[in-house]
Scaffold this motif. Structure first.
Motif, PDB file in Angstrom:
ATOM      1  N   SER A   1       0.824  -1.223  -0.110  1.00  0.00           N
ATOM      2  CA  SER A   1      -0.123   0.085  -0.110  1.00  0.00           C
ATOM      3  C   SER A   1       0.749   1.117  -0.047  1.00  0.00           C
ATOM      4  O   SER A   1       0.306   2.331  -0.540  1.00  0.00           O
ATOM      5  CB  SER A   1      -0.841  -0.036   1.350  1.00  0.00           C
ATOM      6  OG  SER A   1      -0.375  -0.004   2.256  1.00  0.00           O
ATOM      7  N   ASP A   2       2.051   1.291   0.517  1.00  0.00           N
ATOM      8  CA  ASP A   2       2.848   2.290   0.468  1.00  0.00           C
ATOM      9  C   ASP A   2       4.307   1.760   0.657  1.00  0.00           C
ATOM     10  O   ASP A   2       4.658   0.952   1.349  1.00  0.00           O
ATOM     11  CB  ASP A   2       2.604   3.216   1.584  1.00  0.00           C
ATOM     12  CG  ASP A   2       3.163   4.694   1.593  1.00  0.00           C
ATOM     13  OD1 ASP A   2       3.490   5.010   0.548  1.00  0.00           O
ATOM     14  OD2 ASP A   2       3.519   5.072   2.689  1.00  0.00           O
TER      15      ASP A   2
ATOM     16  N   PRO B   1       4.164  11.071  -0.573  1.00  0.00           N
ATOM     17  CA  PRO B   1       3.127   9.980  -0.540  1.00  0.00           C
ATOM     18  C   PRO B   1       2.156  10.309  -1.613  1.00  0.00           C
ATOM     19  O   PRO B   1       1.774  11.178  -2.193  1.00  0.00           O
ATOM     20  CB  PRO B   1       2.750  10.355   0.848  1.00  0.00           C
ATOM     21  CG  PRO B   1       2.629  11.809   1.092  1.00  0.00           C
ATOM     22  CD  PRO B   1       3.931  12.122   0.088  1.00  0.00           C
ATOM     23  N   GLU B   2       1.556   8.962  -1.930  1.00  0.00           N
ATOM     24  CA  GLU B   2       0.164   8.929  -2.579  1.00  0.00           C
ATOM     25  C   GLU B   2      -0.826   8.911  -1.935  1.00  0.00           C
ATOM     26  O   GLU B   2      -0.892   8.418  -0.759  1.00  0.00           O
ATOM     27  CB  GLU B   2       0.385   7.708  -3.522  1.00  0.00           C
ATOM     28  CG  GLU B   2       1.549   7.738  -4.553  1.00  0.00           C
ATOM     29  CD  GLU B   2       1.689   6.344  -5.483  1.00  0.00           C
ATOM     30  OE1 GLU B   2       0.770   5.646  -5.228  1.00  0.00           O
ATOM     31  OE2 GLU B   2       2.561   6.339  -6.236  1.00  0.00           O
ATOM     32  N   GLY B   3      -2.108   9.223  -2.282  1.00  0.00           N
ATOM     33  CA  GLY B   3      -3.326   9.229  -1.816  1.00  0.00           C
ATOM     34  C   GLY B   3      -3.933  10.313  -0.915  1.00  0.00           C
ATOM     35  O   GLY B   3      -4.747  10.345  -0.127  1.00  0.00           O
ATOM     36  N   THR B   4      -2.743  11.310  -0.900  1.00  0.00           N
ATOM     37  CA  THR B   4      -3.053  12.502   0.193  1.00  0.00           C
ATOM     38  C   THR B   4      -4.499  13.421  -0.373  1.00  0.00           C
ATOM     39  O   THR B   4      -4.787  14.435   0.320  1.00  0.00           O
ATOM     40  CB  THR B   4      -1.927  13.168   0.298  1.00  0.00           C
ATOM     41  OG1 THR B   4      -1.313  13.517  -0.919  1.00  0.00           O
ATOM     42  CG2 THR B   4      -1.039  12.366   1.080  1.00  0.00           C
TER      43      THR B   4
ATOM     44  N   ASN C   1      -4.198   7.359   2.108  1.00  0.00           N
ATOM     45  CA  ASN C   1      -3.009   6.530   2.708  1.00  0.00           C
ATOM     46  C   ASN C   1      -3.035   6.340   4.086  1.00  0.00           C
ATOM     47  O   ASN C   1      -2.957   7.431   4.609  1.00  0.00           O
ATOM     48  CB  ASN C   1      -1.905   7.201   1.958  1.00  0.00           C
ATOM     49  CG  ASN C   1      -0.445   6.412   2.395  1.00  0.00           C
ATOM     50  OD1 ASN C   1      -0.609   5.561   3.291  1.00  0.00           O
ATOM     51  ND2 ASN C   1       0.495   6.781   1.526  1.00  0.00           N
TER      52      ASN C   1
ATOM     53  N   SER D   1      -5.655  14.258   5.600  1.00  0.00           N
ATOM     54  CA  SER D   1      -5.546  13.846   4.290  1.00  0.00           C
ATOM     55  C   SER D   1      -6.881  14.372   3.565  1.00  0.00           C
ATOM     56  O   SER D   1      -8.038  14.040   3.957  1.00  0.00           O
ATOM     57  CB  SER D   1      -5.388  12.124   4.217  1.00  0.00           C
ATOM     58  OG  SER D   1      -5.367  11.853   2.896  1.00  0.00           O
TER      59      SER D   1
END
Length: 990
Positions: free
Chosen positions: A373-374, A417-420, A441, A494
């Protein structure tokens, strides 16, 4: 910077004569406090010349004894020395922060008697230092390496009496004398490396680069301050006239590490803490060397450490793997310009880069890493540079100058980071579990402002110290100043919002935002102290320290400033028999601690948490947001402000920083091969400093005084005050933008008690220096730590905001707060030592027996009993007061009662045995060592922490009625003792 783990121990043989107890390094430290030097003192013929030669570096000094034969040589680098007077030579060892007595004559019933030559081998003997009024313990690296102690300075410090392990939520830190873990000081070669961002970390260094470690548990002199707990002072290794080096390997295999225990929830089929699948393996290796670049003049020492560590952590439906292969290192240069002028430089690289991979699990409680996932890298640490000059300007006057710089990166993600962009969201509709939903995330709940850059801490410090010997008086005086700068990237949830879904189609909607900025703390101090040897048997100490603190906001404006805070120090030492075999001593002192830079960030930057409750329908979208957001049920309640506050509104204009008074009375005496001691300690917090984060009290005061236009939203979200005292704060009384400083009485408005904490202890110590193959040292401490606040942090909530905990946010948090504090351990017994089985085999052991920690109940404040203004501001708080839901002693919905701190018993007694076996083969000429250490040999798994949350959640219906859900796992286990593990060590020296 790092928050930490542990260490080890060795003591070589000592050949004594009947009078050799008058010589050596001491269990109670000398007048040099936390500095990186030691001293020699003693008595010879009247006016005689005393030659002091450092046998490691070849430097030599000559001083003259006084008319009474007494002499003192201070500011000496730790090491081995030859001291000569009247044709007699003594070989002694000087250690950090201690005074080593050298006797050329001893006066007894038969008059003056010349001692036989005394040869001290090894680096530690602990008789009695009659030149000191302080309490300290010193370990050399050799001694640390011989004991089964984890390779971390905190674990070495925990060998000292009066220290206990702090809450694991703060990392591996020690509590000294009842103080919180955030009130200690840390030094490397005399330079303060404490990270005062929140006092919970410090600049690290490769462990094998440590030459010796001093643990000061109280009573240090006026030369140093800025801590209420204790001090850990490290002196690094350095080069000598002989080239020496070596290499070491340390391996802690996961295959020999027992798995942790899971905690089964009282909800059938649930696990509240899952750790049985966790794995950890560490490999550390280093190579080092040092020697003369120019004999007798210029010396080098260097060490490079590599590592390969990995940790696998598993949860209910997520997992994580952390790896670190970052090298660290140290360089030390010493330049003896002449025998009377010395320069030294220390450079440390402690930056680490940890790779963190996070996964979603395909099944609950899986022990595998499934869907990635990260994947992120986090950077911590940085560089430390220290320069020092020491000048022996005359026989009687010594000057030292020190400059240091520390640069530190604080937990910075090096990759974006992704998904923020997705909102944070959790499903709590069953009232028990928080289940991840949406596309955000989960490792970036509050992502940082990446445009601002990494969070950093930087210290620049300078100090000057002088020592002047005038007859029977040793005068010390000096000045030190430091500028500590923290940068902080702003945070927000987020996607800008956080949704949490509750039973009954209710959703809590929160927004959170903090500011990016640069914040400075300026600390300065002057000190003057006099150590007066009034007679051969009596020594008196008088010291005075003046502290000044200045905390600034992001615009460089002072918002907390205190000047010339006077901290007196007094002490005495009585050499009862006149031969250093029986000592009675005592001291009293006042100690201040600075305001953490995190206070600048949170108090003078803007920070706002907005909470609202809505109804919703249709479930939630793929991104976690409600399909249909219904009517507002309650709120919005705002904690904080989106506008940076005026500095005059942030802190009491007559604010006094936190300080503590301490009193110690003790005795030490020699009994054949043993040294025993007893000491009584009393500490009392005299002034607390905390933040207050509600405004209804100020609104009531304004209304009572005719300010009908006053709007409490114009105030800062939280204000730093002295609890229990009247508050002097700037308020916009007429809501016209004009500020007026007013005094709001505590009584009748805030109604806060004074911050209280006291510590009473009786310590018994015993030591047998290594003779006839056996070395043994131990202590027993009987202690009480009681009050209504732990100090700078809150262990029950694991709240790390130093000086900004929720303890005094409102008077109701103090209801029931007085009691035994989290670091209270009534009984602590420590015993450790080594025994030589043969000339090649040595066994070592370390035993800890300790009583448990007090247990409390944490519940929601009963908002029903408050007026709407108070209730609105306190609605966002979790279950964190001492009001608990009870019914006939059974926890269920119904009756809320006030239960005093610590009224739910204690965790069990814990017992831990660590053992080690070392093999140093003769066939390798003692250059090679193999060691195996087993920690927690019997795999004891006593409970160290209980679940103190009495309630899980609070919701409100359409009519404003509150509903609470009790915690079925209240008083269930949370943490246990660390499971058994093994460390293998190979060392080679040349």
């Amino acid at each position: 910077m790092t928050t930490h783990k542990g260490s080890k121990y060795f003591s070589k043989g000592v050949r004594r004569t009947a009078l050799s107890v008058a010589l050596g390094m001491c269990f109670a430290g000398s007048i040099h406090a936390q500095s990186a030097v030691g001293s020699l003192f003693g008595k010879t013929g009247a006016g005689a010349t005393v030659t002091i030669e450092n046998t490691d570096t070849g430097t030599s000094r000559e001083i003259s004894a006084g008319s009474d034969g007494r002499f003192t040589a201070s500011q000496l680098p730790p090491g081995h020395y030859k001291v000569t007077s009247g044709g007699v030579t003594r070989e002694v060892t000087v250690a950090v922060g201690t005074g080593t007595q050298v006797a050329f004559e001893a006066t007894g019933s038969g008059g003056a008697t010349t001692l036989d030559a005394i040869t001290v081998s090894g680096s530690r003997i602990n008789p009695i230092d009659v030149s000191s009024v302080e309490s300290t313990t010193v370990f050399s690296q050799e001694q640390i390496q011989a004991l089964p102690v984890a390779r971390d300075i905190t674990n070495v410090a925990l060998l000292a009496p009066g220290t206990v392990q702090g809450d694991t939520g703060f990392g591996n830190l020690a509590s000294f004398g009842g103080s919180s873990v955030a009130e200690n000081g840390y030094y490397i070669n005399g330079f303060d490396v404490t990270n005062i961002y929140n006092f919970l970390s410090f600049a690290d260094l490769p462990f094998d680069a440590i030459g010796s470690q001093q643990i000061k548990t109280g009573g240090y002199g006026a030369e140093y301050g800025r801590s209420l707990g204790g001090v850990i002072n490290l002196v690094t290794k350095r080069g000598t006239n002989e080239w020496k080096g070596g290499a070491s390997v340390y391996w802690e295999p996961s295959g020999l590490r027992e798995h942790g225990r899971d905690v089964k929830s009282r909800v059938p089929g649930e696990i509240s803490v899952f750790r049985s699948g966790n794995e950890s393996e560490t490999l550390e290796y280093n190579v080092y060397g040092g020697g003369p670049i120019i004999k007798d003049r210029l010396f080098f020492f260097g060490l490079v450490q590599g590592q390969d560590s990995s940790t696998d952590l598993y949860g209910r439906n997520t997992s994580e793997r952390d790896t670190d292969t970052t090298p660290t290192g140290l360089v030390k240069l010493d330049w003896n310009i002449t025998d009377n002028h010395l320069l030294e430089f220390t450079g440390i690289r402690n930056k680490t880069k940890t790779r963190e991979k996070h996964y979603f699990s395909n099944t609950d409680y899986a022990k595998t890493h499934d869907e990635l996932s990260d994947d992120a890298e986090y950077e911590n640490g940085g560089d430390v540079y220290i320069g020092k000059y020491t000048g022996y300007l005359t026989d009687n006057f010594t000057l030292s100058l020190l400059a240091g710089q520390l640069k530190n990166v604080r937990d910075w993600r090096t990759t974006a980071p992704e998904g923020t962009d997705c909102p944070a969201a959790y499903d709590n509709t069953d009232g028990l579990n928080l289940n991840y939903i949406g596309c955000w995330n989960p490792n970036e709940f509050t992502p940082a402002d990446r445009k601002f850059g990494p969070n950093t801490d930087k210290r620049k410090a300078y100090r000057a110290d002088a020592e002047w010997l005038i007859g029977d008086h040793t005068l010390r005086f000096g000045y030190d100043t430091e500028k500590f700068t923290s940068t902080n990237a702003g945070l927000e949830y987020s996607g800008g919002v956080y949704y949490r879904y509750y039973p009954g189609n209710r959703v809590r909607v929160r927004t959170y935002q903090t500011a990016s900025g640069k914040y400075e703390v300026q600390n300065t101090a002057y000190y003057l102290e006099d150590t007066w040897r009034a007679t051969d048997n009596w020594l008196f100490y008088l010291g005075l320290r003046s502290e000044s603190f200045d905390n600034k906001n992001g615009l460089g404006e002072s918002f907390v400033k205190a000047d010339n805070l006077i901290a007196p120090r007094l002490g005495f030492s009585w050499d009862v028999n006149g031969d250093s075999t029986f000592k009675v001593y005592g001291n009293a002192g006042r100690y201040y601690i600075p305001v953490a830079s995190n206070t600048n960030i949170r108090g003078s930057g803007f920070e706002a948490l907005t909470t609202s409750f809505y109804s919703y329908s249709g479930g939630w979208n793929a991104d976690g947001s409600p399909v249909t957001l219904g009517p507002l049920l309650s709120g919005p309640s705002v904690n904080g402000s989106l506008t940076p506050p005026n500095p005059k509104t942030v802190a009491d204009t007559e604010l006094k920083p936190m300080y503590q008074d301490e009193f110690i009375l003790g005795a030490q005496w020699a009994m054949d091969s043993w040294t025993v001691g007893v000491k009584g300690i009393y500490r009392k917090l005299k002034n607390g400093m905390e933040d207050y984060c509600t405004h209804a009290a100020f609104a009531r005061w304004a209304a009572d005084n005719g300010y009908d236009d006053f709007d409490p939203s114009t105030m800062a979200g939280c204000m730093v005050i002295n609890p229990g005292k009247d508050v002097h704060i700037a308020m916009d009384l007429n809501n016209d933008g004009n500020l007026t400083v007013v005094k709001v009485p505590n009584e009748g408005y805030l109604n806060l008690p004074k911050e209280r904490r006291s510590y009473n202890a009786l310590e018994f110590t015993v030591e047998r220096p290594k003779q006839d193959k056996l070395y043994l040292q131990g202590s027993y401490t009987f202690a009480h730590s009681k009050g209504n606040s732990e100090g700078y942090v809150n262990s029950s909530l694991e709240q790390t905001d130093a000086g900004l905990t929720q303890d005094f946010d409102h008077a109701m948090f103090e209801d029931g707060a007085f009691g035994y504090l989290p670091n209270d351990r009534r009984h602590t017994f420590k015993l450790f030592g080594t025994y030589d089985i043969t000339s090649e085999l040595m066994v070592s052991g370390n035993l800890l027996v300790q009583s448990g920690r007090p247990v409390s109940c944490q519940g929601y404040i009963p908002l029903e009993a408050l007026d709407p203004d108070d209730a609105s501001e306190l609605e966002a708080y979790s279950a964190s007061s001492f009001y608990c839901l009870t019914k006939d002693g059974i926890y269920a919905d119904g009756v809320r009662e006030l239960k005093a701190r610590g009224s739910f018993g204690r965790t069990p007694w814990q017992y831990r045995v660590d053992m080690g076996l070392s093999y140093v083969p003769n066939w390798a000429n003692k250059h090679l060592e193999f060691n195996a250490s087993v920690f927690n040999v019997f795999n004891s798994h006593k409970v160290t922490e209980r679940n103190e949350a009495g309630e899980l959640s609070r919701t409100v219906d359409d009519d404003g009625n509150y509903f609470y859900r009790v915690n079925p796992d209240f008083l269930n286990d949370v943490n246990y003792q660390a499971p058994r593990y093994v460390r293998f060590t190979v060392r080679y020296t040349w």
